[in-house]
Design an enzyme around this catalytic site. Structure first.
Site, mmCIF file in Angstrom:
data_model
loop_
_atom_site.group_PDB
_atom_site.id
_atom_site.type_symbol
_atom_site.label_atom_id
_atom_site.label_comp_id
_atom_site.label_asym_id
_atom_site.label_seq_id
_atom_site.Cartn_x
_atom_site.Cartn_y
_atom_site.Cartn_z
ATOM 1 C CG HIS A 287 -1.899 0.981 1.409
ATOM 2 N ND1 HIS A 287 -1.638 2.268 1.811
ATOM 3 C CD2 HIS A 287 -3.236 0.913 1.208
ATOM 4 C CE1 HIS A 287 -2.778 2.945 1.859
ATOM 5 N NE2 HIS A 287 -3.759 2.146 1.489
ATOM 6 C CG ASP A 364 0.674 -2.443 6.144
ATOM 7 O OD1 ASP A 364 -0.232 -2.491 6.998
ATOM 8 O OD2 ASP A 364 0.562 -1.833 5.063
ATOM 9 C CD GLN A 367 -6.792 -4.321 4.017
ATOM 10 O OE1 GLN A 367 -7.744 -5.032 4.327
ATOM 11 N NE2 GLN A 367 -6.958 -3.071 3.618
ATOM 12 C CE LYS A 390 -7.065 0.030 6.084
ATOM 13 N NZ LYS A 390 -7.830 0.453 4.912
ATOM 14 C CB CYS A 529 -3.608 3.421 -1.443
ATOM 15 S SG CYS A 529 -4.717 4.767 -1.108
HETATM 16 C C1 PLP Z 1 -2.347 -2.844 3.573
HETATM 17 C C2 PLP Z 1 -2.633 -1.459 4.055
HETATM 18 N N1 PLP Z 1 -1.682 -0.789 4.706
HETATM 19 C C3 PLP Z 1 -1.878 0.444 5.178
HETATM 20 C C4 PLP Z 1 -3.068 1.093 4.991
HETATM 21 C C5 PLP Z 1 -3.220 2.482 5.507
HETATM 22 O O1 PLP Z 1 -4.162 2.571 6.509
HETATM 23 P P1 PLP Z 1 -4.670 3.992 7.035
HETATM 24 O O2 PLP Z 1 -5.158 4.737 5.836
HETATM 25 O O3 PLP Z 1 -5.747 3.641 7.983
HETATM 26 O O4 PLP Z 1 -3.512 4.670 7.686
HETATM 27 C C6 PLP Z 1 -4.094 0.457 4.312
HETATM 28 C C7 PLP Z 1 -5.376 1.117 4.068
HETATM 29 O O5 PLP Z 1 -6.110 0.793 3.169
HETATM 30 C C8 PLP Z 1 -3.879 -0.868 3.840
HETATM 31 O O6 PLP Z 1 -4.825 -1.536 3.185
#
Ligand code: PLP
Length: 571
Positions: A287, A364, A367, A390, A529
């Site tokens: 992401h 990360d 998800q 999420k 993203c």
């Molecule tokens: C895999 C992953 N990492 C990081 C993020 C970023 O999360 P946030 O926008 O809540 O900071 C997302 C958000 O869609 C994501 O899907």
């Protein structure tokens, strides 16, 4: 220090205080008790021995006889001396594990002294207990070479309750928003959960309770609402600790989200540890929030990013990953679960491989946590980040888990209130973890919402959530593949979460999403993203349906039929 110092038996103190009727009697008792504290030499009153966090001066000096701890302590405040005496009776001549396990909160409660204890950082009693427990913990760590083993997440609730589908109506009733209809009176099938989930009533209530019952700023004032709010925040921190199986609550830093957490690491850790010639290993399925902060670090520090490819089956190329690791790999970061492909990466294995070349590892888990508890100690990653919104909690809150030693070795990132111990005209000293990385007023109600969100997930059980999502993802994938011209970007079912991304030859995803929206079906279209991944997939955008614990097979049927309808009318 004289290790023969003895203190009154705790049971005797308990008995004496039990006979007292009013708070005032108990205060007088404490003042008298404080006078009986053994002599504390002047030379012990040093900055090093001082307990930070107490409004008065308190010093604690430990001595270790190879088996148990003895403590000597004092304070310049008469009543606090009494509390110190109680703590000395409770903790002296105990082994580190006895100290760690000692139920001091219950004991203080039984002695009607619990009101002296609050989670405020300026709460002296709390700080004294923490100091004593820290001594015990550091001894335990040096004995067994690792952090204190706190209990694993409580999985006892996960007794077999059968598939989630059997209770789906009951679960849906917990989410009031699911009753909403679109402007044409159609029920909305919310299939955009990978972007943000909905919230159950318990989470909504918890946020509402903060503002209607006890809202106040945290870690500052000592009045009732401030204490309640602070307790709420700290209870959430403990909930998160248990959910991810971190060893200590100090390792749980609250941030504004996963993005803010990666930025914290890239700045506080990255600026200090990465330089020209160093490599950062990322995967092609990241992401943007796990890409751009590292690209910015490269701009600042002259390091380079290397991209671990994905295979044609949409899984990570682990052989390549291994080959690309080298002594230049300063940092390795990967997503535990892809937000586009749904691919579940073997986090533990990847961390182990990265460890082999001495790299620092960031996972990360944005998800991953929505589907249930993770185990950061099993993964052994240095950092793990995720977002509350999420996983059923509020927006505006996320977590940066870091191993204590590495967090302690890092400089602070943002400056301001809360992250300091003291400030003078000449400079400042840093607060202890986790506050060192939590500058300013935190998102209080949002943090508090993490606890009921976690409890909700735990009440269902992560196996059930994943099983349910896979059921729906399987149904959706099979349905989509039967439509002419549809390509689904997904690995085999057992390797993925409930995310199904697809594209239709010759039709723009935006148009498909619009047709679906008109039929009350909410999906996401775009690059999610993850533009580099889309470049790799050879498409500019994909449509993404992402399922969660409240979605139903009927919704999937509506979704597939609507895609088929869209393809028919748009082709
Ligand atoms: C895999 C992953 N990492 C990081 C993020 C970023 O999360 P946030 O926008 O809540 O900071 C997302 C958000 O869609 C994501 O899907």
């Amino acid at each position: 220090m004289d290790s023969q110092i003895t203190y009154p038996e705790l049971a005797d103190l308990q008995e004496e205080i039990d006979d007292l009727e009013t708070s005032e009697d108990r205060i007088e008792f404490l003042i008298e008790l404080g006078q009986s504290l053994p002599h504390f030499p002047e030379e012990y009153c040093t900055e090093e021995n001082r307990v930070v966090g107490c409004q008065s001066m308190v010093w604690i000096v430990p001595s270790w006889d190879g088996n148990v701890y003895h403590f000597s302590a004092s304070s310049d405040a008469p009543m606090v001396r009494g509390l110190v005496a109680v703590l000395m009776s409770a903790y002296s001549a105990k082994t580190p594990s006895e100290i760690a396990a000692f139920p001091i909160e219950n004991v203080l409660d039984g002695m009607h002294l619990k009101s002296f204890l609050s989670p405020l950082r300026s709460n002296g009693l709390h700080s004294m207990i923490k100091r004593i427990r820290d001594y015990a913990e550091s001894k335990q760590s040096s004995n067994n070479g690792k952090g204190t083993e706190s209990t694993s997440p409580d999985r006892s609730k996960e007794e077999d309750r059968g598939p989630l589908l059997a209770r789906i109506e009951q679960i849906r009733a917990d989410f009031p928003i699911l009753n909403q209809k679109n402007q044409d009176g159609l029920a909305i099938a919310y299939l955009d959960n990978a972007a943000s989930s909905q919230r159950p009533q318990s989470v909504i209530d918890s946020i509402s309770r903060v503002f209607s019952e006890h809202y106040a700023n945290v870690h500052r004032s000592g009045h009732e609402w401030a204490v309640k709010s602070t307790e709420g925040v700290e209870a959430s921190r403990e909930s998160v600790r248990r959910f991810i199986n971190a060893a200590r609550t100090e390792e749980v830093i609250f941030t504004a989200g996963a993005t803010a957490a990666v930025n914290l690491i890239a700045n506080a850790w990255g600026n200090l540890n990465v330089g020209p010639g160093d490599e950062i290993l990322l995967t092609e399925m990241e992401h943007h929030s796990n890409i751009v902060p590292w690209q910015q670090l490269c701009q600042r520090k002259g390091c380079t990013i290397r991209w671990v490819p994905i295979r044609s089956d949409y899984t990570l190329d682990i052989e390549q990953f291994e080959k690309m690791l080298s002594s230049r790999s300063k940092l390795v970061s990967f997503t535990a679960v892809s937000n586009v492909l749904g691919t579940i990466n073997p986090a533990k294995q990847l961390v182990q491989m990265a460890r082999g070349v001495g790299a620092t590892v960031v996972v990360d888990a944005a998800q991953a946590t929505p589907h249930g508890a993770i185990n950061v100690r099993d993964w052994d990653a240095d950092f793990v980040v995720f977002s509350g919104h999420k996983m059923l909690a509020s927006t505006g809150v996320g977590v940066c888990y870091g191993k204590r030693a590495i967090l302690e070795s890092m400089p602070e990132w943002q400056g301001g209130g809360s992250m300091i111990k003291s400030v003078t005209f000449g400079g400042f000293t840093l607060a202890d973890l986790p506050h060192k990385f939590e500058a300013g007023t935190p998102p209080i109600a949002e943090i508090i919402s993490m606890k009921p969100a976690i409890e909700y997930l735990e009440s269902i059980g992560h196996e059930r959530v994943m099983e349910h999502e896979r059921l729906l993802a399987d149904q959706a994938t099979n349905g989509l593949l039967a439509i002419d011209g549809v390509r689904v970007f997904s690995p085999a079912l057992k390797l993925k979460s409930g995310v199904v991304s697809f594209a239709v030859d010759g039709i723009h995803g935006e148009e498909i999403a619009r047709v679906l929206d008109g039929r009350g079906i909410a999906i996401r279209v775009g690059h999610h993203c993850a533009m580099p991944l889309h470049t790799r997939l050879g498409v500019s955008v994909t449509c993404r349906a992402s399922f969660y614990l409240y979605n139903t097979p009927d919704e999937v049927t509506r979704f597939v039929e609507s895609v088929a309808h869209a393809v028919k009318i748009l082709k």
